[in-house]
Every structure is written in C-alpha cells, then in structure tokens.
Design a protein around this motif. Structure first.
Motif, PDB file in Angstrom:
ATOM      1  N   ALA A  68       0.854  -1.188   0.000  1.00 55.97           N
ATOM      2  CA  ALA A  68       0.000   0.000   0.000  1.00 55.97           C
ATOM      3  C   ALA A  68       0.885   1.232   0.000  1.00 55.97           C
ATOM      4  O   ALA A  68       1.886   1.283   0.727  1.00 55.97           O
ATOM      5  N   MET A  69       0.563   2.208  -0.824  1.00 62.59           N
ATOM      6  CA  MET A  69       1.315   3.459  -0.818  1.00 62.59           C
ATOM      7  C   MET A  69       0.375   4.628  -1.068  1.00 62.59           C
ATOM      8  O   MET A  69      -0.734   4.458  -1.572  1.00 62.59           O
ATOM      9  N   SER A  70       0.826   5.815  -0.704  1.00 60.83           N
ATOM     10  CA  SER A  70       0.000   7.012  -0.851  1.00 60.83           C
ATOM     11  C   SER A  70       0.901   8.190  -1.177  1.00 60.83           C
ATOM     12  O   SER A  70       2.052   8.225  -0.754  1.00 60.83           O
ATOM     13  N   ASN A  71       0.378   9.169  -1.928  1.00 62.31           N
ATOM     14  CA  ASN A  71       1.120  10.424  -1.966  1.00 62.31           C
ATOM     15  C   ASN A  71       0.594  11.312  -0.843  1.00 62.31           C
ATOM     16  O   ASN A  71      -0.255  10.890  -0.043  1.00 62.31           O
ATOM     17  N   SER A  72       1.100  12.521  -0.715  1.00 61.23           N
ATOM     18  CA  SER A  72       0.782  13.337   0.466  1.00 61.23           C
ATOM     19  C   SER A  72       1.273  14.764   0.226  1.00 61.23           C
ATOM     20  O   SER A  72       1.904  15.029  -0.797  1.00 61.23           O
ATOM     21  N   SER A  73       1.011  15.665   1.154  1.00 63.71           N
ATOM     22  CA  SER A  73       1.455  17.051   0.988  1.00 63.71           C
ATOM     23  C   SER A  73       2.959  17.105   0.717  1.00 63.71           C
ATOM     24  O   SER A  73       3.729  16.361   1.318  1.00 63.71           O
ATOM     25  N   ALA A  74       3.353  18.006  -0.183  1.00 64.95           N
ATOM     26  CA  ALA A  74       4.760  18.078  -0.588  1.00 64.95           C
ATOM     27  C   ALA A  74       5.631  18.634   0.528  1.00 64.95           C
ATOM     28  O   ALA A  74       5.313  19.673   1.115  1.00 64.95           O
ATOM     29  N   CYS A  75       6.713  17.946   0.854  1.00 67.14           N
ATOM     30  CA  CYS A  75       7.694  18.500   1.797  1.00 67.14           C
ATOM     31  C   CYS A  75       9.109  18.042   1.479  1.00 67.14           C
ATOM     32  O   CYS A  75      10.044  18.377   2.196  1.00 67.14           O
ATOM     33  N   VAL A  76       9.272  17.292   0.382  1.00 64.62           N
ATOM     34  CA  VAL A  76      10.571  16.691   0.066  1.00 64.62           C
ATOM     35  C   VAL A  76      11.065  17.196  -1.298  1.00 64.62           C
ATOM     36  O   VAL A  76      10.310  17.192  -2.277  1.00 64.62           O
ATOM     37  N   ALA A  77      12.334  17.619  -1.348  1.00 63.43           N
ATOM     38  CA  ALA A  77      12.937  18.076  -2.610  1.00 63.43           C
ATOM     39  C   ALA A  77      13.534  16.896  -3.361  1.00 63.43           C
ATOM     40  O   ALA A  77      14.067  15.977  -2.746  1.00 63.43           O
ATOM     41  N   PRO A  78      13.462  16.920  -4.686  1.00 64.53           N
ATOM     42  CA  PRO A  78      14.167  15.890  -5.450  1.00 64.53           C
ATOM     43  C   PRO A  78      15.668  16.081  -5.293  1.00 64.53           C
ATOM     44  O   PRO A  78      16.126  17.189  -4.989  1.00 64.53           O
TER      45      PRO A  78
END
Lengths: 354, 354
Positions: free
Chosen positions: A140-150
């Motif tokens: 199971a996986m989900s996306n979420s609010s952005a807080c991580v830089a590539p």
C-alpha cells in the motif's frame, strides 16, 4: 514519560468511537477507523494515533470528507482496477479496496488497484497487515502534501510518500515494512526548532538547497528523500503510481489534512496483493520466510548492538506490550482528549486510566 | 579516458555474438543476450558490460549454465506464476518470463512471476525497459551473492539485491529506476583498496560492525544497505520475494558468478507487469507522467547543481551518445577482448575502432 497515564487500548478505541459518533460517523466503518487510529498508538507510532482524532472529527464535521461516500470501481480489468474513493474516509476506502483485491487474487493470483479522490489512509501497516493475515503479500502506498525536494533540487515537490509492504510469516507474525520515503518526519525538525536543538546533516536542506543542521533554515528549505538518489527514485515512483496512474492530485497540489477544512485532500493510493497459496503452500512459504528471518536475527551483532530487528518487529512488540500493560499518553494529550470530549458532549469518564 | 578507443555498439554486439557462437550459444537468444550486455556499456554502466563476456562465455563452455534449458511454468494461477528457469541463461529466462507476464496482463491487467534456478540476469533495466516500451509498468528484482549486513549486524547475509522499475512516459522515454539495495558496489571498495584511497563513512563496516573509512577493513566486514534501516527493509523484502517465494537459494547460499564454475548459481527473481491501458488510456498516463517529470526537471536547483535528473535519465543520455559517437573502452579492456578472441578462435579484426 513524565506526567503520563496508561490506558487500555479498548478504552481509547471506545472513546474514539464515541467522538466519531457525535461527529456523525457510525457503524462498522467507524469501528475499523478507530482500530486503525489506536493501532498506531499500540505500535508506538503516537504521531499517527489518537492525537489526530480532533482533526479527523473536525474534517468529518465540516463535511470536507464524505463519510457517506461509497468507493466505486470505475475501470475494471479483473486484476488491475481503478477505484474512485469519492472523497470517502481513507481507511474505509483502503479496507474496501484491499477486500476487492483479495477477492480477485483468490481467483487469479494477483490484483492491484489505483485509487483517486482519497483522504489520509492512516498508517499503511494497518492495511498491509490485514492482507498479510489472510496470506497475501500486500503493498500500500499514498502520496501526500509536498515537503521533500528531489535530489539536486531545493523545492518541496514530493510528498512523504509512505509505502508499506507486509509479508506473512509464522514465527514472527506478519513482517511489515512501513516507511515514509523522506529521511525523517518533518515534525522532528519542527520540534528541534522549538527546543533550540540542531538537526543532523542529511535530514534537510536550506532554501538554497545546501545541507543544514539548523532546523529554522531547514523549515525554509525542504526535507530530503531517504537514501539519496535511490530513495528519491522510489519516492518519485510512488508519486507517479499515486497521481499519474490514478488521476489524483500530484503531491504539491493535494490539500492539507491539518489546515484545509474546505477542500477535499485529493490523494491517490496504489495498493495490491499476491495470493501466495496460488503458487506454493502458504505454510511452506511461511517456513522459508522464518528461516530467512531467523538467519538475520541470529547473525552476529555489531559492537554495541543488543539485538538485530526485522522490519516491524519493534512495533509488533509494542502492540503486545500495549495489550498487556496499556498505552501511555502524556498529560498534554490527555488534556486535549478531555477538551475534545467536552466539545463533542462525550463523557470524559470513558477515559479511565488503567 | 587515457589510452581508450571508441567502438560502434554494433561492433561490440557482433563481437559478443561471435564469442558466444564459439562457446556454443547461438540464435535469437544469444542476440538478445548480446543486446543486454552491450546496453550496459551504452548506458555507461561498464561494470555490467562487455568486460563480463569472458565469464559468461566460460560459464557456458563449462556447462555450469544450461543454454539449452527451456523455462517452465511450474505453478500457474493466471496472473501469478511460478517459473523454473531450469538453470538457463538469466537474460533469456527473464525475457521469456516478462513475455508471459505481458500476455496475461493484456488479458487480466496484471501478472507477476516468481522465478527459481536462475542465473545472473544482467542489468535489471534491460528487462523493465522492454516491458515499459510495451506500455507496461514493469518491475524486476533478483537476489545475489551475499555482501550486505542487516542493520545492526556485522555479517554479510543479504545480496546486493538489485531492483528495477520502469514507467512509460512520452517525452522522457521509459523512466527507469535501476539500483542495487546496497550503498555502492563492493567493486568500489576493492578499487579504493588497490589504489590506497579511503572510502566515505557509511559505505561499509569493519569485522566488528563499526563504520569504517578503511577499504581493507571494509573488505573483512560487510557492505551496508542504502538508506539505513529503510533500505535494509527493502533489501530483505527482495530477499524474501526472490528466495522464500521462489524456492531459490537465499543469497548467502547462492553460488558465485565469478568464481564457481561447477555449481549452478541458484538465483531467484521476482518480476511482473501492470497493463496501464486496461484502466486508463496509455497516452493520458504518459502525459500525466510527463507533467510530473517536467515539474521535477524545471524546479529550482540547489546551489552548485547544474541539472536535476530523473531516474535513468543519465543512462538514457549515455545510450543516445553511444549510438552517435560510440562506446569508449579502455586499452586494458580492449586487450582482454583481443585475448578472448584469440582463445575462442574469433578474428580480432571484428573489433574495429570507429
């Protein structure tokens, strides 16, 4: 913990169900939701536990999540399905989706689902453990609010993009990996900033994209993916599976669970199961898995290490402890719950310590 | 590169096919194998390229791998299958297995395979790119000789356990993540040891399990998983999928590709595909994926960074360059190939530089 009290898990589940009832969320689904919330506390993952009850209840009360929604399979290819959560509760949507996947995997061996219009699914482990307990390899996986830089960037584009995988075993119970794909939760940076502590280099970058040990600078910058470019790659794949595939928002466009009480979150999930028993006897698989885990557990330890853990083992041990000797809540969390009880017209007497 | 020569990829493919022919490996399968080997050089992953040809040819000549073996589906649940490679060539087994998976996913949406009795499958990207080019989300993983310690341990139990995932896109071609789940290849530690250089802390541990920057101490100890406990968890899951599920050896029991010319390697693979077009139009998926990748590519760069890359982009660019201006081989590799040509009775004239 200073100024703490211990509660039976059942007490906290009951309290959660009462609050949800007042918010209008009732029946089997609300019970399953309460199970998922308190499982986080039982596992020692307090950040995802009852401390979030207020926000969930508020979201329900404001109607920003639709507790009456029923998920629907909008594209159906037997063992690969597109599900529309219709802005329903994330935990309910995921349980429903995993049930559909299991049904189909029992016929054909595998089934995977792309889910859109979702709301926060709680701890991924709750969903994957459910599958593993039925003999399924479950993801199971989900996306979420952005807080991580590539890697190489300096702007938060990726979410914490959590992923959980559970594998049935006998001796060790379900082996559950449950992880965010960023280095650590941003909450730890916020806490370090409050307490005036430094953070380790490697957790985050400042607004110019340079490594920093200053939490204030980190909060103006972005968190980093775990494990460098490899972790960035895994996070990006989760992003694509949860948004490009599903049609959900991309992480930076999803709406905040904590702060936005007007717009649906618009999250995407990707989940699926493989029915092990279709290609080998489940007992044989579990035995072989135990052999691998034994080999890891019994291998020589590094200097200063008292035990080698397998993924999810600490949380599993915490759940056992919680059922024997209760869940510890700090006095601040307890006060929050009493205030919540008063606001929702629930008797705080339910919250009887052990 | 000092003392280097450039060769057309086609020249190296032709040379590879000639050597394999002398070793007894012929036909379409041998050509696909040559493609996979030279694709590594084209991608700039020379460690997995033509420098391995001698070892492959020797393994074939010694009969330790069975070039006549035909893979077989030994347990069949429609979209979850158990494949026995029967000690066939890894590349051929994987191509065959992915073909079966694609066939079934085109009917049912998904198909996954557990493969046992395998030999080194080359670069995972070769297999997943093949799936992605046909519109499939494709995954491939393998276990391998043990060189990685679990978090908290000090003994190599886990393999480098590589994993590749490929995702179709339009503008960027297939986006391919292809990674070992250890920090770096152990070859880099061996090289540092030869050259008298230190290695960065974090790559490896010494025999007591302590972090070390001394390559000699690291070679007596073990490599570490990438990304700490999270990477360890992913590596362990690959181990379980590739051995407990398949019935292949666990990594520490597999036989060396480089040194054991008497016993089959006994590797396990896990692979599978999802047919995107079964739940949404492939073009729409590719467009959405491109939007995500554009957003990453065009996001502000960290100080000192000239470009943000997406997974596999550098390798893709290298392949384009290799097709325009050839593959560069050092004079030592060239000499090895000339010696190989002489031993196998192949004219070294084939190896005409550009």
């Amino acid at each position: 913990m200073m100024n703490s009290m211990r509660f039976k898990p059942e007490t906290l589940r009951k309290f959660t169900v009462e609050i949800l009832d007042k918010a209008g969320y009732r029946g089997e689904e609300a019970k399953i939701f309460a199970d998922s919330l308190i499982m986080a506390n039982e596992s020692g993952v307090d950040s995802h536990g009852i401390t979030r009850l207020r926000t969930y209840a508020e979201r329900i009360r404001h109607g920003v999540v639709d507790i009456h929604a029923e998920p629907e399979i909008v594209n159906d290819a037997d063992t690969f399905i597109m599900v529309d959560s219709r802005n329903g509760m994330g935990v309910a949507t995921c349980r429903w989706t995993i049930d559909r996947c299991i049904e189909r995997a029992k016929k054909h061996g595998s089934c995977f689902a792309a889910v859109r219009n979702g709301n926060h699914f709680g701890t991924g482990a709750f969903h994957t453990m459910y599958g593993a307990e039925q003999g399924m390899l479950t993801i199971a996986m989900s996306n979420s609010s952005a807080c991580v830089a590539p890697t190489g960037g300096r702007t938060a584009i990726l979410g914490t993009n959590p992923m959980s995988i559970a594998i049935p075993s006998e001796k060790y119970g379900a082996m559950i990996l449950d992880m965010a794909t960023c280095t650590v939760a941003q909450g730890k940076v916020i806490l370090a900033n409050k307490e005036g502590n430094k953070i380790p280099f490697g957790w985050a970058i400042d607004e110019k994209g340079n490594p920093t040990d200053d939490p204030a600078a980190a909060l103006k910058g972005a968190m980093l993916p775990f494990g460098g470019p490899k972790g960035y790659g895994i996070s990006l794949i989760i992003e694509i599976l949860c948004s490009a595939l599903t049609g959900a928002y991309m992480s930076p466009d999803t709406k905040s669970f904590w702060r936005d009480f007007e717009n649906p979150q618009g999250l995407g999930f990707f989940m699926g199961v493989l029915d092990i028993s279709k290609i080998l006897p489940l007992d044989e698989f579990k035995k072989r898995t135990d052999e691998i885990l034994d080999r890891i557990k019994n291998s020589p330890k590094a200097e200063g290490v008292s035990e080698i853990f397998i993924p999810g083992e600490i949380e599993q041990r915490n759940r056992k402890l919680a059922n024997e000797s209760g869940i510890e809540l700090g006095s601040n969390v307890y006060s929050e719950l009493v205030a919540l009880a008063n606001e929702y017209g629930v008797s705080a007497d339910i919250l009887k310590p052990m």
